[in-house]
Enzyme design. Structure first.
Site, PDB file in Angstrom:
ATOM      1  N   CYS A 198     -17.280  -8.853  -2.032  1.00 44.93           N
ATOM      2  CA  CYS A 198     -16.048  -9.576  -1.743  1.00 44.93           C
ATOM      3  C   CYS A 198     -14.993  -8.562  -1.368  1.00 44.93           C
ATOM      4  O   CYS A 198     -14.313  -8.012  -2.207  1.00 44.93           O
ATOM      5  CB  CYS A 198     -15.616 -10.368  -2.968  1.00 44.93           C
ATOM      6  SG  CYS A 198     -14.190 -11.392  -2.657  1.00 44.93           S
TER       7      CYS A 198
ATOM      8  N   SER B 128     -35.797  10.326  -0.993  1.00 45.23           N
ATOM      9  CA  SER B 128     -34.608  10.794  -1.699  1.00 45.23           C
ATOM     10  C   SER B 128     -34.918  11.049  -3.170  1.00 45.23           C
ATOM     11  O   SER B 128     -35.672  10.300  -3.792  1.00 45.23           O
ATOM     12  CB  SER B 128     -33.501   9.739  -1.576  1.00 45.23           C
ATOM     13  OG  SER B 128     -32.414  10.072  -2.406  1.00 45.23           O
ATOM     14  N   GLY B 129     -34.298  12.094  -3.729  1.00 45.35           N
ATOM     15  CA  GLY B 129     -34.550  12.465  -5.123  1.00 45.35           C
ATOM     16  C   GLY B 129     -34.049  11.457  -6.141  1.00 45.35           C
ATOM     17  O   GLY B 129     -34.749  11.122  -7.104  1.00 45.35           O
ATOM     18  N   HIS B 130     -32.825  10.948  -5.912  1.00 42.38           N
ATOM     19  CA  HIS B 130     -32.222  10.152  -6.992  1.00 42.38           C
ATOM     20  C   HIS B 130     -32.773   8.729  -7.089  1.00 42.38           C
ATOM     21  O   HIS B 130     -32.400   7.972  -7.983  1.00 42.38           O
ATOM     22  CB  HIS B 130     -30.687  10.149  -6.881  1.00 42.38           C
ATOM     23  CG  HIS B 130     -30.110   9.313  -5.783  1.00 42.38           C
ATOM     24  ND1 HIS B 130     -29.606   8.057  -6.019  1.00 42.38           N
ATOM     25  CD2 HIS B 130     -29.951   9.546  -4.464  1.00 42.38           C
ATOM     26  CE1 HIS B 130     -29.147   7.567  -4.869  1.00 42.38           C
ATOM     27  NE2 HIS B 130     -29.345   8.446  -3.922  1.00 42.38           N
TER      28      HIS B 130
ATOM     29  N   GLN C 173     -37.163   3.777  -0.674  1.00 42.67           N
ATOM     30  CA  GLN C 173     -37.455   2.844  -1.773  1.00 42.67           C
ATOM     31  C   GLN C 173     -38.945   2.740  -2.081  1.00 42.67           C
ATOM     32  O   GLN C 173     -39.327   2.239  -3.139  1.00 42.67           O
ATOM     33  CB  GLN C 173     -36.915   1.444  -1.439  1.00 42.67           C
ATOM     34  CG  GLN C 173     -35.395   1.338  -1.435  1.00 42.67           C
ATOM     35  CD  GLN C 173     -34.762   1.552  -2.805  1.00 42.67           C
ATOM     36  OE1 GLN C 173     -35.416   1.504  -3.839  1.00 42.67           O
ATOM     37  NE2 GLN C 173     -33.464   1.793  -2.810  1.00 42.67           N
TER      38      GLN C 173
ATOM     39  N   THR D  56     -28.256  27.635   2.329  1.00 43.42           N
ATOM     40  CA  THR D  56     -28.913  28.167   1.137  1.00 43.42           C
ATOM     41  C   THR D  56     -29.509  27.029   0.317  1.00 43.42           C
ATOM     42  O   THR D  56     -28.850  26.015   0.087  1.00 43.42           O
ATOM     43  CB  THR D  56     -27.909  28.981   0.290  1.00 43.42           C
ATOM     44  OG1 THR D  56     -27.397  30.028   1.112  1.00 43.42           O
ATOM     45  CG2 THR D  56     -28.574  29.573  -0.936  1.00 43.42           C
TER      46      THR D  56
ATOM     47  N   GLY E  54     -31.519  11.159   1.224  1.00 47.27           N
ATOM     48  CA  GLY E  54     -32.119  10.194   2.144  1.00 47.27           C
ATOM     49  C   GLY E  54     -31.301  10.032   3.419  1.00 47.27           C
ATOM     50  O   GLY E  54     -31.849   9.939   4.521  1.00 47.27           O
ATOM     51  N   THR E  55     -29.981  10.034   3.272  1.00 43.20           N
ATOM     52  CA  THR E  55     -29.107   9.849   4.432  1.00 43.20           C
ATOM     53  C   THR E  55     -29.308  10.976   5.442  1.00 43.20           C
ATOM     54  O   THR E  55     -29.445  10.730   6.647  1.00 43.20           O
ATOM     55  CB  THR E  55     -27.628   9.797   3.972  1.00 43.20           C
ATOM     56  OG1 THR E  55     -27.494   8.702   3.057  1.00 43.20           O
ATOM     57  CG2 THR E  55     -26.682   9.612   5.138  1.00 43.20           C
TER      58      THR E  55
HETATM   59  C1  PLP Z   1     -30.625   5.108  -1.195  1.00 42.71           C
HETATM   60  C2  PLP Z   1     -31.188   4.914   0.145  1.00 42.71           C
HETATM   61  C3  PLP Z   1     -30.881   5.787   1.203  1.00 42.71           C
HETATM   62  C4  PLP Z   1     -29.883   6.903   1.055  1.00 42.71           C
HETATM   63  O1  PLP Z   1     -30.360   7.961   0.267  1.00 42.71           O
HETATM   64  P1  PLP Z   1     -29.296   9.005  -0.347  1.00 42.71           P
HETATM   65  O2  PLP Z   1     -30.156  10.036  -1.001  1.00 42.71           O
HETATM   66  O3  PLP Z   1     -28.451   8.236  -1.298  1.00 42.71           O
HETATM   67  O4  PLP Z   1     -28.530   9.568   0.807  1.00 42.71           O
HETATM   68  C5  PLP Z   1     -31.476   5.567   2.423  1.00 42.71           C
HETATM   69  N1  PLP Z   1     -32.338   4.556   2.612  1.00 42.71           N
HETATM   70  C6  PLP Z   1     -32.672   3.707   1.628  1.00 42.71           C
HETATM   71  C7  PLP Z   1     -33.646   2.618   1.887  1.00 42.71           C
HETATM   72  C8  PLP Z   1     -32.106   3.852   0.364  1.00 42.71           C
HETATM   73  O5  PLP Z   1     -32.414   2.989  -0.603  1.00 42.71           O
END
Ligand code: PLP
Length: 395
Positions: free
Chosen positions: A324, A198-200, A178, A236, A71-72
């Site tokens: 914190c 994002s996959g995870h 999300q 790749t 996602g980043t």
């Molecule tokens: C988790 C998240 C990302 C980042 O995705 P990664 O695959 O961890 O780099 C970006 N935007 C939102 C809203 C996310 O929840």
């Protein structure tokens, strides 16, 4: 002890079916999809299938999907692509509640001479669309607004946003990390130019994501090198992860119904139960327009981190809005933007569920959490204060 995992907006468990699909690509099918021989070519058809699955989930065309490392990277790529394609435009619009993958790029761009407008949110975490309309300028290169908020689950009215932005011919990106897999996204009806996922976050592997780039929209690659992804993202291919995210997308499409009934029901049971048994607790964010799996609850006069630690002792994993760090208590930027009072913001917990949770797990949380809050309140140094604690006391 089994963990009751309620932190699915941070990351999700790989679906066993995803892992099964990936394994052969980590063992036997290690060919390079760019190679001329059959051994590589075979892998390339599996990548095509994964691309097709992602496109299908979003009602897009497979050619509009570029695989990235998460996602980043998708967020970064979209922003830099829009800016590079329109070098004369030096203004961006985003919101105060974005993920750091957007906010920190914007802060960096400000240091490099760009101007960024950060849209406010109200106490429900919602945008004022008139503020958006008023912020659009002839030199606005890009509007980047998340689809759903990671901390509160609040869903932004993306169709209305797209209408406003596209009427002015300005490029639009949405960080939908999300939202994908949790709510229906139809890119034939939703005229965004770029969309990140994002996959995870959808029960796929980490380190893989995708960027949707609408056909005909200007695109400049973020990574240059080999001609992978038609020259749009060099390097790749991460074959196993691509196959994994493809399977995760297929399963997300199948399980969307469960997400909106079963998962939502568990979330609602948890939320109602906690509000009923724990006094001085409030839900943060617009409960009408919200992801089915997320609830963000603030417990007055307690620290989120303390709640998390105690829950952890009972095998319950969630997440807190406040961190914190370095001796100062900083409630999350999302809750701050919403103006959640400090006495509440410090004690905010995000529960984010998935299809791998069960009704029994929710029962355990409903039994364990009320006494934890009660105990923490008894020892809370600020139980009689109406204002924020001045210094960090969670170390
Ligand atoms: C988790 C998240 C990302 C980042 O995705 P990664 O695959 O961890 O780099 C970006 N935007 C939102 C809203 C996310 O929840």
């Amino acid at each position: 002890m089994n963990t009751i995992y309620l932190d699915n907006n941070a990351t999700t468990k790989i679906d066993p079916l995803v892992l099964k699909e990936m394994m052969p690509f980590l063992t036997d099918y290690y060919g390079n999809p760019s190679s001329m021989h059959k051994f590589g070519g075979q892998v390339s058809s599996d990548i095509a299938k994964a691309r097709h699955n992602l496109a299908s989930l979003l009602n897009a065309h497979p050619d509009e999907i570029i695989f990235t490392a998460g996602g980043t990277e998708s967020d970064n790529t979209a922003i830099y692509s829009a800016l590079e394609a329109q070098p004369e435009k030096k203004h961006l619009i985003t919101t105060r509640v974005e993920h750091p993958a957007i906010l920190n790029v914007c802060h960096h761009l400000e240091e490099r001479g760009y101007e960024v407008t950060y849209l406010n949110v109200d106490e429900k975490g919602q945008l004022d669309l008139e503020e958006l309309r008023g912020a659009l300028r002839p030199d606005t290169a890009l509007v980047t607004i998340m689809y759903a908020n990671s901390e509160t689950g609040v869903i932004f009215p993306m169709h209305e946003i797209a209408k406003i932005v596209k009427e002015r011919g300005i490029m639009l990106h949405t960080d939908a990390v999300q939202a994908v897999g949790k709510i229906t996204i139809d890119l034939e009806k939703l005229p965004v130019d770029y969309l990140s996922l994002s996959g995870h976050k959808i029960h796929g592997p980490k380190g893989i994501g995708a960027l949707f780039v609408r056909k005909g929209v200007s695109f400049r690659p973020h990574l240059r090198g080999g001609h992978q992804e038609h020259g749009r993202r060099a390097g790749t291919e991460n074959t196993a992860a691509i196959v994994g995210i493809g399977k995760a997308a297929e399963l997300a499409q199948i399980n969307m119904e469960i997400e909106n009934t079963g998962v939502k029901h568990m979330r609602d049971t948890l939320e109602k139960g906690l509000l009923k048994t724990i006094p001085d607790a409030i839900i943060n964010g617009d409960t009408e327009n919200r992801l089915p799996n997320t609830t963000n609850i603030s417990f007055k006069h307690v620290e989120g981190e303390a709640i998390l630690l105690m829950m952890d002792g009972h095998g319950i994993a969630a997440s807190s809005g406040s961190a914190c760090t370095s001796g100062s208590l900083e409630p999350s930027h999302v809750l701050r933007a919403m103006g959640v009072p400090f006495t509440f913001a410090h004690g905010s917990i995000r529960f984010s569920l998935s299809r791998f949770n069960s009704d029994d797990e929710i029962k355990v949380v409903l039994k364990e959490l009320p006494p934890i809050i009660k105990r923490l309140r008894e020892i809370s140094p600020y139980k009689n204060e109406e204002s924020a604690p001045r210094s960090c006391s969670c170390k």
